[in-house]
Every structure is written in C-alpha cells, then in structure tokens.
Design a protein around this motif. Structure first.
Motif, PDB file in Angstrom:
ATOM      1  N   GLN A   1       0.841  -1.186   0.000  1.00  0.00           N
ATOM      2  CA  GLN A   1       0.000   0.000   0.000  1.00  0.00           C
ATOM      3  C   GLN A   1       0.882   1.243   0.000  1.00  0.00           C
ATOM      4  N   GLN A   3       1.097   5.244   0.518  1.00  0.00           N
ATOM      5  CA  GLN A   3       0.440   6.408   1.112  1.00  0.00           C
ATOM      6  C   GLN A   3       0.946   7.661   0.426  1.00  0.00           C
ATOM      7  N   VAL A   5       0.716  11.937   0.519  1.00  0.00           N
ATOM      8  CA  VAL A   5       0.341  13.097   1.317  1.00  0.00           C
ATOM      9  C   VAL A   5       0.618  14.358   0.513  1.00  0.00           C
ATOM     10  N   CYS A  22       3.566  16.369  -3.293  1.00  0.00           N
ATOM     11  CA  CYS A  22       2.974  15.070  -2.990  1.00  0.00           C
ATOM     12  C   CYS A  22       4.107  14.141  -2.572  1.00  0.00           C
ATOM     13  N   ALA A  24       5.284  10.466  -1.341  1.00  0.00           N
ATOM     14  CA  ALA A  24       4.877   9.060  -1.369  1.00  0.00           C
ATOM     15  C   ALA A  24       5.643   8.275  -0.319  1.00  0.00           C
ATOM     16  N   SER A  25       4.975   7.280   0.233  1.00  0.00           N
ATOM     17  CA  SER A  25       5.605   6.434   1.248  1.00  0.00           C
ATOM     18  C   SER A  25       6.399   5.302   0.608  1.00  0.00           C
ATOM     19  N   HIS A  26       6.379   5.227  -0.695  1.00  0.00           N
ATOM     20  CA  HIS A  26       6.995   4.129  -1.440  1.00  0.00           C
ATOM     21  C   HIS A  26       7.845   4.716  -2.565  1.00  0.00           C
ATOM     22  N   TYR A 109      -3.031   4.835  -6.656  1.00  0.00           N
ATOM     23  CA  TYR A 109      -3.080   5.308  -5.274  1.00  0.00           C
ATOM     24  C   TYR A 109      -3.399   6.803  -5.276  1.00  0.00           C
ATOM     25  N   GLY A 111      -4.014  10.455  -2.798  1.00  0.00           N
ATOM     26  CA  GLY A 111      -3.864  11.153  -1.545  1.00  0.00           C
ATOM     27  C   GLY A 111      -5.209  11.693  -1.083  1.00  0.00           C
ATOM     28  N   GLN A 112      -5.179  12.391   0.042  1.00  0.00           N
ATOM     29  CA  GLN A 112      -6.406  12.941   0.628  1.00  0.00           C
ATOM     30  C   GLN A 112      -6.757  14.308   0.058  1.00  0.00           C
TER      31      GLN A 112
END
Length: 120
Positions: A1, A3, A5, A22, A24-26, A109, A111-112
């Motif tokens: 997954q 994420q 932000v 933006c 990314a966690s990946h 994917y 973001g919010q």
C-alpha cells in the motif's frame, strides 16, 4: 500500500502562485505515471496534469503554460507549480500515482487532497 500526502495548498488571489507537493511512502521510480487531479464542489474530479516514467508531461488545456508538473524520484516527491492562478483553478487537488506490472495490471493510489482557493 502506497500512502500519498499532499501539501502546499492555500488561499491566494488571482495571479499569484502556489506549489503543491505530494510525498509518497513508497519508491516511485518504477511508477508508470504520477498525476494531479482536482475537484470543485458540484463537479466531478478532473485530470490536471501527468508526468510519465520517462518524464514526458501532459496538461489539461486550461492550465497549459501556467502549471508545471515535476518529480524527484530520489525523494519520492511529485510537484505541481501553479502560476498565474485563476478563480477557476480553485478546488481540492489530489495526487495520483500509478504502477503497472509487466502483465499490464495497474494499481492506482490517491492522496487525501489539498485545498486551493483563488479569490478575484
């Protein structure tokens, strides 16, 4: 997954600039594309800009010449520089990252979102 932000939104007057980020966690170096979308009240989410793995870019006509999308894969970041903002640019801006495997399967994917408000 993965994420995502977004940040950098805010309230500005027409003609001013904002830079959206933006994170990314990946690792995004293998992403097939990274995009920005926006949505204003009562409207559907619309495509704004995309940067592909090879660095090629595309934009919706209304932002051409004013917005610039970029990425820094070493930091897993995607950016949207927005200049000469217009009231019609107001909305919630969403980051999207897409991965495609060799078989053609895609994973998207989101973001919010980060809010951009442009006043006259």
């Amino acid at each position: 997954q993965v994420q995502l932000v977004e940040s950098g939104g805010g309230s500005v007057q027409a003609g001013q600039s904002l830079k959206l980020s933006c994170e990314a966690s990946h690792n995004i170096s293998g992403a097939s594309g990274a995009s920005w979308y926006r949505q204003s009240p009562g409207n559907e989410r619309e495509f704004v800009s995309k940067i592909s793995r090879d660095g090629s870019t595309s934009y919706i006509d209304s932002v051409k010449g004013r917005f610039t999308i970029s990425k820094d894969v070493s930091r897993d970041m995607v950016y949207l520089q927005m200049n000469a903002l217009e009231t019609e640019d107001s909305g919630n801006y969403y980051c999207n990252i897409e991965f495609t495997n060799p078989g053609g399967n895609k994973w998207n994917y989101w973001g919010q979102g980060t809010q951009v408000t442009v006043s006259p």
